[in-house]
Motif scaffolding. Sequence first.
Motif, PDB file in Angstrom:
ATOM      1  N   ILE A 155     -52.246   1.961  19.967  1.00 10.43           N
ATOM      2  CA  ILE A 155     -51.357   1.437  20.653  1.00 10.43           C
ATOM      3  C   ILE A 155     -51.640   1.528  22.083  1.00 10.43           C
ATOM      4  O   ILE A 155     -52.123   2.727  22.639  1.00 10.43           O
ATOM      5  N   SER A 156     -51.752   0.462  22.889  1.00  7.08           N
ATOM      6  CA  SER A 156     -52.073   0.491  24.089  1.00  7.08           C
ATOM      7  C   SER A 156     -51.267   0.618  25.251  1.00  7.08           C
ATOM      8  O   SER A 156     -50.007   0.109  25.320  1.00  7.08           O
ATOM      9  N   TYR A 157     -51.396   1.116  26.293  1.00  3.38           N
ATOM     10  CA  TYR A 157     -50.635   1.450  27.594  1.00  3.38           C
ATOM     11  C   TYR A 157     -51.199   0.943  28.855  1.00  3.38           C
ATOM     12  O   TYR A 157     -52.215   1.618  28.994  1.00  3.38           O
ATOM     13  N   PHE A 158     -50.659   0.083  29.562  1.00  8.32           N
ATOM     14  CA  PHE A 158     -51.223  -0.377  30.743  1.00  8.32           C
ATOM     15  C   PHE A 158     -50.396  -0.113  31.793  1.00  8.32           C
ATOM     16  O   PHE A 158     -49.073  -0.227  31.775  1.00  8.32           O
TER      17      PHE A 158
ATOM     18  N   ILE B 175     -52.076  -2.222  17.373  1.00  2.00           N
ATOM     19  CA  ILE B 175     -51.044  -2.859  16.657  1.00  2.00           C
ATOM     20  C   ILE B 175     -49.817  -2.838  17.773  1.00  2.00           C
ATOM     21  O   ILE B 175     -48.896  -3.848  17.515  1.00  2.00           O
ATOM     22  N   ALA B 176     -49.850  -2.612  18.930  1.00  2.00           N
ATOM     23  CA  ALA B 176     -48.865  -2.768  19.852  1.00  2.00           C
ATOM     24  C   ALA B 176     -49.257  -2.545  21.275  1.00  2.00           C
ATOM     25  O   ALA B 176     -50.411  -1.732  21.405  1.00  2.00           O
ATOM     26  N   GLU B 177     -48.816  -2.998  22.270  1.00  2.00           N
ATOM     27  CA  GLU B 177     -49.271  -2.761  23.444  1.00  2.00           C
ATOM     28  C   GLU B 177     -47.887  -2.775  24.457  1.00  2.00           C
ATOM     29  O   GLU B 177     -47.054  -3.531  24.422  1.00  2.00           O
ATOM     30  N   PHE B 178     -47.973  -2.054  25.606  1.00  2.00           N
ATOM     31  CA  PHE B 178     -46.790  -1.592  26.525  1.00  2.00           C
ATOM     32  C   PHE B 178     -47.363  -1.702  28.090  1.00  2.00           C
ATOM     33  O   PHE B 178     -48.512  -1.218  28.399  1.00  2.00           O
ATOM     34  N   THR B 179     -46.706  -2.502  28.705  1.00  2.00           N
ATOM     35  CA  THR B 179     -47.128  -2.582  30.061  1.00  2.00           C
ATOM     36  C   THR B 179     -46.194  -2.127  31.020  1.00  2.00           C
ATOM     37  O   THR B 179     -44.911  -2.461  31.052  1.00  2.00           O
TER      38      THR B 179
ATOM     39  N   ILE C 283     -44.112   4.138  29.084  1.00  3.64           N
ATOM     40  CA  ILE C 283     -45.150   5.233  28.307  1.00  3.64           C
ATOM     41  C   ILE C 283     -44.549   5.894  27.181  1.00  3.64           C
ATOM     42  O   ILE C 283     -45.277   6.360  26.110  1.00  3.64           O
ATOM     43  N   TYR C 284     -43.163   6.275  27.344  1.00  5.97           N
ATOM     44  CA  TYR C 284     -42.651   7.115  26.564  1.00  5.97           C
ATOM     45  C   TYR C 284     -42.275   6.261  25.238  1.00  5.97           C
ATOM     46  O   TYR C 284     -42.210   6.709  24.163  1.00  5.97           O
ATOM     47  N   LYS C 285     -41.959   4.893  25.365  1.00  2.44           N
ATOM     48  CA  LYS C 285     -41.890   4.149  24.145  1.00  2.44           C
ATOM     49  C   LYS C 285     -43.124   4.031  23.519  1.00  2.44           C
ATOM     50  O   LYS C 285     -43.108   4.149  22.271  1.00  2.44           O
ATOM     51  N   ALA C 286     -44.254   3.971  24.060  1.00  2.00           N
ATOM     52  CA  ALA C 286     -45.707   3.929  23.512  1.00  2.00           C
ATOM     53  C   ALA C 286     -45.581   5.296  22.766  1.00  2.00           C
ATOM     54  O   ALA C 286     -46.341   5.283  21.523  1.00  2.00           O
ATOM     55  N   ILE C 287     -45.458   6.396  23.305  1.00  2.23           N
ATOM     56  CA  ILE C 287     -45.551   7.721  22.801  1.00  2.23           C
ATOM     57  C   ILE C 287     -44.620   7.767  21.312  1.00  2.23           C
ATOM     58  O   ILE C 287     -45.450   8.079  20.458  1.00  2.23           O
ATOM     59  N   GLU C 288     -43.629   7.174  21.595  1.00  2.26           N
ATOM     60  CA  GLU C 288     -42.622   7.396  20.441  1.00  2.26           C
ATOM     61  C   GLU C 288     -43.182   6.606  19.228  1.00  2.26           C
ATOM     62  O   GLU C 288     -43.246   6.903  18.139  1.00  2.26           O
ATOM     63  N   LEU C 289     -43.807   5.309  19.580  1.00  2.00           N
ATOM     64  CA  LEU C 289     -44.250   4.388  18.444  1.00  2.00           C
ATOM     65  C   LEU C 289     -45.422   5.050  17.860  1.00  2.00           C
ATOM     66  O   LEU C 289     -45.833   4.861  16.664  1.00  2.00           O
ATOM     67  N   ALA C 290     -46.210   5.597  18.726  1.00  2.00           N
ATOM     68  CA  ALA C 290     -47.580   6.362  18.430  1.00  2.00           C
ATOM     69  C   ALA C 290     -47.218   7.484  17.115  1.00  2.00           C
ATOM     70  O   ALA C 290     -48.007   7.614  16.231  1.00  2.00           O
ATOM     71  N   GLN C 291     -46.341   8.195  17.634  1.00  2.00           N
ATOM     72  CA  GLN C 291     -45.769   9.398  16.738  1.00  2.00           C
ATOM     73  C   GLN C 291     -45.236   8.629  15.203  1.00  2.00           C
ATOM     74  O   GLN C 291     -45.786   9.204  14.316  1.00  2.00           O
TER      75      GLN C 291
END
Length: 243
Positions: free
Chosen positions: A5-8, A40-44, A58-66
Amino acid sequence: MKKFISYFRVSTAKQGLSGLGLQAQKYSVTNYIGDKGKMIAEFTEIETGTRKKKRIEIYKAIELAQKEKAILIVGKLDRLSRDVQFTSALFNAGIEFICCDNPNANKLTIQLLAVIAENEAEMISKRIKEALQVKKEKINKGIITNKDGSEMQPINGIIRLGNPQGFGDFQKLGVEKIKVNALNNKENLQAMDIICDARIKGMTFQQIADKLNRLHYTTRNGKIFNPIQVQRLNKRCSEFINN
C-alpha cells in the motif's frame, strides 16, 4: 506474493493536480516494488498551509495495511519524520513499512525519530521559557531596551512582559474563545476528517471513538476519545467540509 500500500505526499494542491513531485515519488515506489509484489492501493496527501493540520491519508493507509496485512511503502518520509503523531502511529501500528527516501528506516529508527522530534519540541519550549526568564531579570534590573533598540512600554504604569495594549478583548471572549481554540486544535482537526467521513457512512459515535483510539489519535489534552467528544466535533462537520 507480497501486498503493498503506497503513500505519497505533495506540498500544494497545484503540485497534486500537475503531478509535480508526485511522479517522482511514484517512480521510486514502483521501482522499489518491481517484481517483489503487487500494489493494492495508494493514498496521496495534498498538503497546503491549512491541510498540514489535517493530515489524514497516512492514517487511512495504515488502517488498510493493518487490515490487509500489507506492507506500507512511503514515497517521501522527510518532514513527516518530525511529526510525533505520525511516527508514533506508524510505530504502534505494528505493520511492515518501507520509506523510499530512507530505505534503512525501520521500527527502531522511526521510534528514534519520534523521540528526537518530541525532544526538539521540548527544547524549543525550554528555550522560550529561559528567554522569558532572562527578560524578566533584565526588567528587574531596569534594563528595558528591546533587541531592536526600542524601549518596552509600560502596562498599567508597570514595565513587565506582555502586550502593552492589554488583553481585555481576548478575556471578554471567555468560554467561546476556548471552544473555538479547541475546535481549531491540530489534534481535533485531524480527527474531524475521520469523524465527518465515518458519520456519512452511518457509524455511531462510539464506533468512531473506538476507531480513533485504534488509530492512536488523541484529544488536544492527550487523552483517548469518547463518544461525547466525537459528538461535539461532529457538530462542526458541515463547516469543516466546506473549508
